[in-house]
Design a protein around this motif. Structure first.
Motif, PDB file in Angstrom:
ATOM      1  N   LEU A  35       0.822  -1.207   0.000  1.00 20.89           N
ATOM      2  CA  LEU A  35       0.000   0.000   0.000  1.00 20.89           C
ATOM      3  C   LEU A  35       0.858   1.260   0.000  1.00 20.89           C
ATOM      4  CD1 LEU A  35      -3.021   0.994   0.326  1.00 20.89           C
ATOM      5  CD2 LEU A  35      -2.458   1.259   2.745  1.00 20.89           C
ATOM      6  N   HIS A  36       1.874   1.294   0.843  1.00 24.15           N
ATOM      7  CA  HIS A  36       2.718   2.490   0.908  1.00 24.15           C
ATOM      8  C   HIS A  36       3.565   2.647  -0.356  1.00 24.15           C
ATOM      9  CE1 HIS A  36       1.847   4.125   4.888  1.00 24.15           C
ATOM     10  NE2 HIS A  36       1.572   2.877   5.221  1.00 24.15           N
ATOM     11  N   GLY A  37       3.897   1.524  -1.000  1.00 24.28           N
ATOM     12  CA  GLY A  37       4.546   1.623  -2.297  1.00 24.28           C
ATOM     13  C   GLY A  37       3.618   2.232  -3.329  1.00 24.28           C
ATOM     14  N   LEU A  38       2.343   1.868  -3.267  1.00 29.44           N
ATOM     15  CA  LEU A  38       1.358   2.439  -4.193  1.00 29.44           C
ATOM     16  C   LEU A  38       1.126   3.920  -3.906  1.00 29.44           C
ATOM     17  CD1 LEU A  38      -1.219  -0.511  -4.352  1.00 29.44           C
ATOM     18  CD2 LEU A  38       0.630   0.024  -5.939  1.00 29.44           C
ATOM     19  N   PHE A  39       1.147   4.304  -2.635  1.00 28.53           N
ATOM     20  CA  PHE A  39       1.054   5.738  -2.301  1.00 28.53           C
ATOM     21  C   PHE A  39       2.164   6.516  -3.015  1.00 28.53           C
ATOM     22  CE2 PHE A  39      -0.969   5.214   2.210  1.00 28.53           C
ATOM     23  CZ  PHE A  39      -2.157   4.814   1.621  1.00 28.53           C
ATOM     24  N   LEU A  40       3.335   5.917  -3.045  1.00 29.02           N
ATOM     25  CA  LEU A  40       4.493   6.593  -3.626  1.00 29.02           C
ATOM     26  C   LEU A  40       4.288   6.877  -5.117  1.00 29.02           C
ATOM     27  CD1 LEU A  40       7.270   7.433  -2.423  1.00 29.02           C
ATOM     28  CD2 LEU A  40       8.207   5.347  -3.413  1.00 29.02           C
ATOM     29  N   LEU A  41       3.553   6.008  -5.777  1.00 33.78           N
ATOM     30  CA  LEU A  41       3.305   6.203  -7.207  1.00 33.78           C
ATOM     31  C   LEU A  41       2.441   7.432  -7.468  1.00 33.78           C
ATOM     32  CD1 LEU A  41       2.634   2.519  -8.315  1.00 33.78           C
ATOM     33  CD2 LEU A  41       4.791   3.781  -8.284  1.00 33.78           C
ATOM     34  N   GLN A  42       1.635   7.793  -6.512  1.00 34.48           N
ATOM     35  CA  GLN A  42       0.846   9.029  -6.616  1.00 34.48           C
ATOM     36  C   GLN A  42       1.676  10.223  -6.157  1.00 34.48           C
ATOM     37  OE1 GLN A  42      -2.592   9.487  -3.931  1.00 34.48           O
ATOM     38  NE2 GLN A  42      -3.807  10.136  -5.690  1.00 34.48           N
ATOM     39  N   ARG A  96      -9.215   7.017   1.362  1.00 35.86           N
ATOM     40  CA  ARG A  96     -10.373   7.746   0.839  1.00 35.86           C
ATOM     41  C   ARG A  96      -9.936   9.053   0.195  1.00 35.86           C
ATOM     42  NH1 ARG A  96     -13.524  11.896   2.466  1.00 35.86           N
ATOM     43  NH2 ARG A  96     -15.742  11.854   1.848  1.00 35.86           N
ATOM     44  N   GLU A  97      -9.072   9.811   0.889  1.00 32.47           N
ATOM     45  CA  GLU A  97      -8.623  11.098   0.363  1.00 32.47           C
ATOM     46  C   GLU A  97      -7.860  10.920  -0.942  1.00 32.47           C
ATOM     47  OE1 GLU A  97      -5.715  14.145  -0.514  1.00 32.47           O
ATOM     48  OE2 GLU A  97      -5.158  12.246   0.457  1.00 32.47           O
ATOM     49  N   ARG A  98      -7.005   9.913  -1.015  1.00 34.23           N
ATOM     50  CA  ARG A  98      -6.207   9.683  -2.218  1.00 34.23           C
ATOM     51  C   ARG A  98      -7.090   9.240  -3.386  1.00 34.23           C
ATOM     52  NH1 ARG A  98      -0.658   9.156  -1.863  1.00 34.23           N
ATOM     53  NH2 ARG A  98       0.250   9.454   0.216  1.00 34.23           N
ATOM     54  N   LEU A  99      -8.053   8.385  -3.115  1.00 29.51           N
ATOM     55  CA  LEU A  99      -8.943   7.927  -4.174  1.00 29.51           C
ATOM     56  C   LEU A  99      -9.778   9.077  -4.736  1.00 29.51           C
ATOM     57  CD1 LEU A  99     -10.074   4.541  -2.613  1.00 29.51           C
ATOM     58  CD2 LEU A  99      -8.887   4.800  -4.789  1.00 29.51           C
ATOM     59  N   LEU A 100     -10.323   9.910  -3.873  1.00 23.60           N
ATOM     60  CA  LEU A 100     -11.130  11.032  -4.343  1.00 23.60           C
ATOM     61  C   LEU A 100     -10.267  12.055  -5.084  1.00 23.60           C
ATOM     62  CD1 LEU A 100     -13.635  11.490  -1.391  1.00 23.60           C
ATOM     63  CD2 LEU A 100     -14.111  10.608  -3.680  1.00 23.60           C
ATOM     64  N   ARG A 101      -9.030  12.226  -4.652  1.00 28.61           N
ATOM     65  CA  ARG A 101      -8.106  13.100  -5.393  1.00 28.61           C
ATOM     66  C   ARG A 101      -7.933  12.601  -6.816  1.00 28.61           C
ATOM     67  NH1 ARG A 101      -2.636  13.009  -2.559  1.00 28.61           N
ATOM     68  NH2 ARG A 101      -1.937  13.530  -4.678  1.00 28.61           N
ATOM     69  N   LEU A 102      -7.647  11.309  -6.941  1.00 22.93           N
ATOM     70  CA  LEU A 102      -7.449  10.715  -8.254  1.00 22.93           C
ATOM     71  C   LEU A 102      -8.684  10.885  -9.128  1.00 22.93           C
ATOM     72  CD1 LEU A 102      -6.015   8.704 -10.293  1.00 22.93           C
ATOM     73  CD2 LEU A 102      -7.303   6.919  -9.102  1.00 22.93           C
ATOM     74  N   LEU A 103      -9.841  10.505  -8.599  1.00 16.58           N
ATOM     75  CA  LEU A 103     -11.042  10.446  -9.413  1.00 16.58           C
ATOM     76  C   LEU A 103     -11.568  11.822  -9.786  1.00 16.58           C
ATOM     77  CD1 LEU A 103     -12.739   7.437  -7.604  1.00 16.58           C
ATOM     78  CD2 LEU A 103     -11.703   7.443  -9.879  1.00 16.58           C
TER      79      LEU A 103
END
Length: 351
Positions: A35-42, A96-103
């Motif tokens: 998960l934290h690796g995926l955070f890094l991609l954003q 939640r915050e990261r997903l809504l940012r993306l979308l």
């Protein structure tokens, strides 16, 4: 964890994270690492809505193009972790915050996947000029709007999900009608690419507030599983003993500086024969084992008991008959997710 050195930014890492995040206990820390690796991609992208393909060992450098098959597994992974009982309140809030940012960023770009610099946009949730060609984008857009409605609780996003589900597309069908047919119109060799589309269908059966979407997703899921039963025995065509080299630098003579995705694709297509010539084992595994494992994950996603039995029978002898340590590129994330589906279902006997 030293996140600056952790870069699992290829599609298999997001794919593993999807199923690992659903497992009933025991692997929470592994899921958190992914998960934290995926955070890094954003975080390392400078453009909102861009999910990077990967990050270099310096913790920063990266190729500027993303794509739908980077964004959607990333989305699925964060959403599944958010729903898992092992996630903390803070972790759920961050997902939640990261997903809504993306979308919301994708919505502002009319659902086009941005690159990190101009010229590298790649993929759209609105693509396809026939029902078959529009399947993946239709599922992606239905998933995106369903997640937005679920996480935000806002009426605006509920209406958006309703509209994109039922509006007629230029060739006549609505996205609900396209969803109903599943992946049956796609060739079997595309299974590796369609696994996340089928996973998204299953998720839509759970999270869409529209009964017609849930029902169509269920029909599409079954059509997809039935279609891919035929590909389950493909691993038996595998013939080992072919050469492998980890030296990707053999492709460097074909590389040229470029400033857009189209040129990058042309360069990659010139490099591919060199890589296949240097490592023919990779092409062999992709054309046999990967077909079977993709199909098996798709079929198991349906949850159909009889089809689970068929998967077990068709994969009998794998991996015993093909030692995993002898393989070079058989898409191990698919095997991980097959095993995870069995474990999640509570089956005592797993492939």
């Amino acid at each position: 964890m030293k996140t600056a050195r952790f870069s699992p930014g290829i599609i298999c890492s997001a794919s593993c994270a999807i199923c690992v995040a659903r497992l009933p206990g025991g692997r929470g820390e592994f899921a958190r690492t992914l998960l934290h690796g995926l955070f890094l991609l954003q975080d390392r992208a400078q453009t909102e809505g861009c999910i990077l393909r990967g990050i270099g060992a310096d913790g920063s450098c990266h190729y500027p193009a993303s794509s739908c098959d980077q964004v959607v597994p990333w989305l699925l992974s964060l959403y599944e972790f958010l729903r898992h009982p092992a996630s903390s309140e803070l972790e759920r809030a961050e997902c939640r915050e990261r997903l809504l940012r993306l979308l919301t960023a994708l919505q502002k770009r009319n659902w086009t996947i941005p690159g990190d610099i101009p010229g590298y946009d790649r993929g759209s949730f609105l693509s396809g000029d026939t029902p078959e060609a529009a399947l993946v984008s239709s599922v992606n857009l239905l998933l995106a709007t369903a997640v937005m409605a679920d996480l935000s609780g806002e009426a605006t996003y509920r209406e958006l999900h309703r509209r994109v589900a039922t509006e007629p597309l230029p060739f006549g069908k609505s996205r609900v009608q396209i969803l109903n047919g599943g992946t049956a119109g796609n060739p079997l060799w595309m299974g590796w690419f369609l696994t996340h589309t089928v996973y998204a269908m299953r998720l839509l059966t759970e999270i869409s507030f529209l009964a017609e979407v849930r029902e169509a997703a269920h029909c599409g899921l079954l059509c997809s599983g039935r279609h891919f039963l035929e590909a389950l025995p493909e691993w038996k065509r595998y013939r080992g003993g072919r050469e492998f080299s980890p030296d990707w630098r053999i492709c460097k003579p074909q590389w040229r500086p470029h400033s857009d995705c189209k040129t990058g694709e042309q360069i990659a297509l010139r490099e591919l024969p060199l890589w296949n010539g240097c490592s023919p084992c990779i092409k062999e595994e992709k054309n046999t084992i990967r077909h079977s494992l993709s199909a098996a994950w798709i079929v198991l996603l349906t949850g159909e008991p009889e089809w689970k039995r068929i998967v077990h029978e068709e994969l009998a002898g794998f991996p015993e008959g093909i030692p995993l340590e002898a393989l070079c590129d058989c898409s191990f994330y698919l095997l991980e997710n097959i095993l995870s589906e069995w474990e999640i279902a509570g089956d005592a006997e797993i492939v």
